[in-house]
Design a protein around this motif. Structure first.
Motif, PDB file in Angstrom:
ATOM      1  N   ALA A  79       0.839  -1.203   0.000  1.00 40.74           N
ATOM      2  CA  ALA A  79       0.000   0.000   0.000  1.00 40.74           C
ATOM      3  C   ALA A  79       0.869   1.246   0.000  1.00 40.74           C
ATOM      4  CB  ALA A  79      -0.916   0.001   1.228  1.00 40.74           C
ATOM      5  N   TYR A  80       2.000   1.182   0.678  1.00 37.99           N
ATOM      6  CA  TYR A  80       2.893   2.341   0.738  1.00 37.99           C
ATOM      7  C   TYR A  80       3.352   2.720  -0.667  1.00 37.99           C
ATOM      8  CZ  TYR A  80       5.942   5.572   3.191  1.00 37.99           C
ATOM      9  OH  TYR A  80       6.519   6.718   3.675  1.00 37.99           O
ATOM     10  N   ALA A  81       3.758   1.689  -1.412  1.00 39.78           N
ATOM     11  CA  ALA A  81       4.241   1.953  -2.777  1.00 39.78           C
ATOM     12  C   ALA A  81       3.117   2.552  -3.629  1.00 39.78           C
ATOM     13  CB  ALA A  81       4.763   0.666  -3.393  1.00 39.78           C
ATOM     14  N   ILE A  82       1.924   1.946  -3.538  1.00 43.09           N
ATOM     15  CA  ILE A  82       0.799   2.450  -4.344  1.00 43.09           C
ATOM     16  C   ILE A  82       0.459   3.879  -3.943  1.00 43.09           C
ATOM     17  CG2 ILE A  82      -1.663   2.151  -4.796  1.00 43.09           C
ATOM     18  CD1 ILE A  82      -1.251  -0.846  -4.377  1.00 43.09           C
ATOM     19  N   THR A  83       0.486   4.145  -2.619  1.00 43.61           N
ATOM     20  CA  THR A  83       0.092   5.467  -2.143  1.00 43.61           C
ATOM     21  C   THR A  83       1.088   6.534  -2.586  1.00 43.61           C
ATOM     22  OG1 THR A  83      -0.745   4.308  -0.217  1.00 43.61           O
ATOM     23  CG2 THR A  83      -0.809   6.686  -0.147  1.00 43.61           C
ATOM     24  N   VAL A  84       2.367   6.192  -2.588  1.00 42.94           N
ATOM     25  CA  VAL A  84       3.366   7.168  -3.044  1.00 42.94           C
ATOM     26  C   VAL A  84       3.022   7.602  -4.472  1.00 42.94           C
ATOM     27  CG1 VAL A  84       5.768   7.489  -3.713  1.00 42.94           C
ATOM     28  CG2 VAL A  84       5.227   6.397  -1.548  1.00 42.94           C
ATOM     29  N   VAL A  85       2.676   6.618  -5.303  1.00 44.41           N
ATOM     30  CA  VAL A  85       2.326   6.950  -6.689  1.00 44.41           C
ATOM     31  C   VAL A  85       1.030   7.757  -6.723  1.00 44.41           C
ATOM     32  CG1 VAL A  85       1.698   5.999  -8.925  1.00 44.41           C
ATOM     33  CG2 VAL A  85       3.500   4.924  -7.570  1.00 44.41           C
ATOM     34  N   TRP A  86       0.057   7.343  -5.916  1.00 45.71           N
ATOM     35  CA  TRP A  86      -1.244   8.003  -5.917  1.00 45.71           C
ATOM     36  C   TRP A  86      -1.123   9.461  -5.478  1.00 45.71           C
ATOM     37  CZ3 TRP A  86      -5.607   7.597  -1.828  1.00 45.71           C
ATOM     38  CH2 TRP A  86      -6.795   8.129  -2.361  1.00 45.71           C
ATOM     39  N   VAL A  87      -0.330   9.714  -4.440  1.00 51.66           N
ATOM     40  CA  VAL A  87      -0.252  11.061  -3.880  1.00 51.66           C
ATOM     41  C   VAL A  87       0.776  11.921  -4.606  1.00 51.66           C
ATOM     42  CG1 VAL A  87       0.287  12.373  -1.791  1.00 51.66           C
ATOM     43  CG2 VAL A  87      -1.049  10.289  -1.629  1.00 51.66           C
ATOM     44  N   ARG A  88       1.866  11.331  -5.063  1.00 54.93           N
ATOM     45  CA  ARG A  88       2.966  12.139  -5.571  1.00 54.93           C
ATOM     46  C   ARG A  88       3.301  11.913  -7.042  1.00 54.93           C
ATOM     47  NH1 ARG A  88       5.155  14.732  -1.496  1.00 54.93           N
ATOM     48  NH2 ARG A  88       6.827  15.379  -2.865  1.00 54.93           N
ATOM     49  N   GLY A  89       2.554  11.032  -7.708  1.00 57.32           N
ATOM     50  CA  GLY A  89       2.869  10.731  -9.100  1.00 57.32           C
ATOM     51  C   GLY A  89       2.399  11.805 -10.066  1.00 57.32           C
ATOM     52  N   THR A  90       2.664  11.578 -11.348  1.00 58.11           N
ATOM     53  CA  THR A  90       2.140  12.475 -12.375  1.00 58.11           C
ATOM     54  C   THR A  90       0.631  12.248 -12.476  1.00 58.11           C
ATOM     55  OG1 THR A  90       2.401  10.809 -14.060  1.00 58.11           O
ATOM     56  CG2 THR A  90       4.289  12.241 -13.694  1.00 58.11           C
ATOM     57  N   PRO A  91      -0.116  13.172 -13.065  1.00 56.10           N
ATOM     58  CA  PRO A  91      -1.572  13.002 -13.141  1.00 56.10           C
ATOM     59  C   PRO A  91      -1.984  11.651 -13.715  1.00 56.10           C
ATOM     60  CG  PRO A  91      -0.972  15.197 -13.824  1.00 56.10           C
ATOM     61  CD  PRO A  91       0.319  14.477 -13.576  1.00 56.10           C
ATOM     62  N   ALA A  92      -1.292  11.167 -14.749  1.00 56.94           N
ATOM     63  CA  ALA A  92      -1.647   9.868 -15.339  1.00 56.94           C
ATOM     64  C   ALA A  92      -1.407   8.744 -14.343  1.00 56.94           C
ATOM     65  CB  ALA A  92      -0.844   9.645 -16.613  1.00 56.94           C
TER      66      ALA A  92
END
Ligand code: ATP
Ligand code: MG
Lengths: 364, 277
Positions: free
Chosen positions: B79-92
């Motif tokens: 979940a940590y990995a997914i959340t990092v992408v969800w919160v801090r990733g590019t819009p896509a």
């Protein structure tokens, strides 16, 4: 600790930054000297932070090149630039003690434990945080957090220290104290300081040079007295403090400056009249103007009527209107203000020729 | 909105129906369960004594704790990995992450458990493929054991682990991360020594939620464990519905509720409930 040799010399050439179609910085060229204290001054949104972020490497410019000690660092990532940075709001690591915060840049540089201990100790001493070593940032006052941020940014002896409005959250007294402290740190370390503020008195008090920004443009760079007394344009003149502006006609060059017609009097000034045409604005700072009963022939003076006074304690601020309706403000001793007001009608405003300067008519 | 709700009386009134429902649907029946645990089949502490001596009950307790612990570690890490992408990733990237987090909520727990059976069983997709490419000759035991249970539970719980982490990551001041990089710290180092410690409250909250949920899991272990990897909730079910031994079932329930209650108390000591959403 003093190491002017390590202080960086920075050269920005034609830096531009666009966010989409918005121009945050436009064709900015600026030399920052080794060990100098340069202040970036400008209203909100003028691009000061953006320029600082470009210097730090957090933002990539869309045009232009950046050099540090002659080396092109435009593409160099932030972590390799070794610029100390103090953010607005300090950005301390909330989970680390004061000591650990200050040790962080040394730890990432893999210094020996003994070296870290010694340098952190020295730095804590230097910024006056003894006895607070084990506290967390949340347990410190605003001024103390500010000191931790300064110590953390200076402990690894960076070539340049970048400060983004570091004092904006402090109350006035503490602000003055921290300004003095920062000036001392600048002298002691000899590092190049680039300091952002939108407080003009702070800029004038601290820096060796001031760079004035507006709408992403660098309008003027110079020593504090230079930009204050000889502003390049009306925006700079007004931004740096109160200024009185009188329309001037029939301007012509004279022996050691220029003369012109101010209402019905001929006045003289020292600056050159080149490039302003025959009509311009004569600008004089309020503190250089005084009130007199009359102006001698050949002396700069204009008749005005005192309309209002504001008691400021040490002095009184007097508002006057000239015969042709120009508004002028001066700061005068309290008793002078009282007598000027009681006279009702006419008093004379006088000023030394070297304190007046010309600004293009109507322009900014 | 907050201004209206800050009126304590108003807030209490708004919560009253929920409290009433909780009392009627849970607290009252649970008191009945507590009573059974002391009275069935004969009054006394006999059932609690049996809990301490019954090997089966104890092994199920230990297995439950072990599975819950493993599921917690794996779910929170994923979940940590997914959340990092969800919160801090590019819009896509955010869109994809959000999709991955929300879609599982639309599929029932039963469907998901059977989905895993289809993937993991001896004649399931994974074993067939691995055999087809000649990687293995005998099917791997991926289901009807603890492994299958852990896979199914982790899959179910990851979305729940995401929310406390997202809340912690969203409240983190970006400038602190910039500061770390400006001070010479690499991206990796900044992640491990600044980003992760600063989201500690989210990690604790997330781990507690997953752990507590895991302790009470029933459907997933029952299907993916295939009766061989029984967890505590299934054991209670078996005691009550199959070998009518209501007293023991009730005693296990009481112990489980007390244990979860204690964990929740610790959780709320360290993390404010607001940080969990
Ligand atoms: N990431 C960004 N995306 C879009 N626009 C931005 C971004 N960063 C800055 N800007 C815009 O660039 C302009 C200059 O911003 P900057 O932060 O440099 O101003 P500033 O001089 O530091 O102002 P202040 O004194 O308010 O801090 C502003 O109009 C701002 O809205
Ligand atoms: Mg700014």
């Amino acid at each position: 600790m003093r190491q002017p040799g390590r202080a960086a010399e920075i050269k920005a050439i034609g830096i531009g930054k666009s966010f989409g179609s918005f121009r945050a910085l436009d064709n900015l060229s600026l030399d920052i000297g080794r060990g100098e204290f340069l202040t970036l001054l400008g209203p909100s949104g003028s691009g000061k932070t953006t320029f600082l972020m470009i210097l730090a490497g957090f933002v990539q410019p869309t045009e232009g090149r950046l050099f540090s000690d002659g080396v092109d660092i435009t593409e160099r990532p932030a972590e390799q630039r070794a610029a100390g940075m103090v953010f607005q709001g300090y950005a301390l690591f909330p989970h680390m003690s004061v000591e650990a915060n200050i040790a962080f840049p040394l730890k990432v540089r893999k210094k020996s434990a003994a070296d870290i201990k010694r340098r952190v100790g020295e730095m804590i001493e230097r910024v006056g945080l003894n006895g607070h070593e084990k506290k967390l940032p949340a347990q410190l006052s605003g001024g103390q957090q500010q000191r931790v941020a300064l110590a953390r940014a200076l402990v690894f002896e960076p070539g340049v220290l970048l400060l983004d409005e570091p004092f904006s959250a402090l109350d006035k007294g503490l602000r003055g104290q921290m300004q003095a402290e920062m000036k001392r740190l600048h002298q002691e370390t000899g590092t190049t300081f680039v300091f952002v503020t939108h407080d003009q008195s702070e800029a004038l008090a601290l820096s060796s040079r001031v760079a004035i920004f507006n709408h992403g443009e660098l309008l003027q760079v110079g020593a504090p007295d230079e930009v204050y007394d000889r502003p390049a344009n009306r925006f700079v003149a007004e931004f740096l403090g109160e200024i009185n502006m009188l329309p001037l006609k029939e301007i012509r060059s004279a022996d050691n400056g220029a003369t012109g017609l101010c209402e019905d009097r001929t006045v003289s000034l020292r600056g050159s009249a080149n490039g302003v045409g025959s009509n311009a604005i004569l600008a004089i700072r309020p503190e250089y103007m005084s009130i007199a009963c009359e102006a001698a022939a050949g002396e700069n003076g204009i008749a005005a009527t005192a309309t209002n006074s504001t008691y400021l304690g040490a002095a009184t601020r007097l508002d006057l209107t000239t015969r042709q309706g120009a508004k002028v403000t001066v700061s005068v001793p309290n008793e002078v203000a009282a007598s000027a007001l009681s006279k009702g009608n006419s008093v004379w405003l006088t000023w030394p020729a070297e304190k007046g300067f010309l600004l293009p008519d109507g322009g900014r | 909105m907050r201004a209206y709700l800050s009126d304590r009386m108003g807030a209490a009134l708004l919560m009253a129906p929920l409290l009433l429902f909780l009392v009627l649907a849970y607290a009252w029946p649970f008191l009945g369960v507590v009573k059974w645990s002391f009275t069935l089949p004969t009054p006394g502490l006999g059932q609690y004594n049996a809990l301490l001596t019954d090997d089966l009950v104890q092994s199920v307790f230990i297995r439950t704790l072990r599975i819950a612990a493993i599921v917690t570690v794996v779910s929170v890490a994923a979940a940590y990995a997914i959340t990092v992408v969800w919160v801090r990733g590019t819009p896509a990237q955010r869109l994809v992450a959000e999709f991955c987090i929300l879609v599982p909520f639309w599929i029932s727990v039963l469907t998901r458990a059977f989905g895993w059976v289809a993937l993991l069983s001896n004649r399931g997709l994974i074993n067939t493929w691995l055999q087809a490419i000649g990687f293995i000759s005998e099917p791997l035991a991926l289901v009807r054991n603890e492994f299958g249970v852990i896979v199914g539970m982790t899959h179910f719980l990851i979305p729940f682990a995401v929310f406390p982490l997202a809340s912690a990551m969203r409240s983190l001041d970006d400038r602190v991360l910039l500061a770390a990089r400006g001070l010479g710290s690499s991206r990796m180092r900044t992640f491990w020594s600044v980003f992760v410690p600063m989201t500690r409250s989210g990690i604790i909250g997330s781990a507690m939620i997953v752990f507590v949920f895991s302790l009470g899991f029933f459907v997933t272990p029952a299907i993916l464990g295939g009766g061989r990897s029984v967890m505590i909730a299934e054991l209670i079910y078996l005691r009550i519905f199959q070998s009518p031994d209501w007293g023991l079932g009730a005693a296990i329930s009481v112990v489980l509720v007390l244990f979860v209650g204690a964990l929740m108390a610790i959780l709320f000591r360290y993390v404010r409930p607001k940080q969990l959403i």
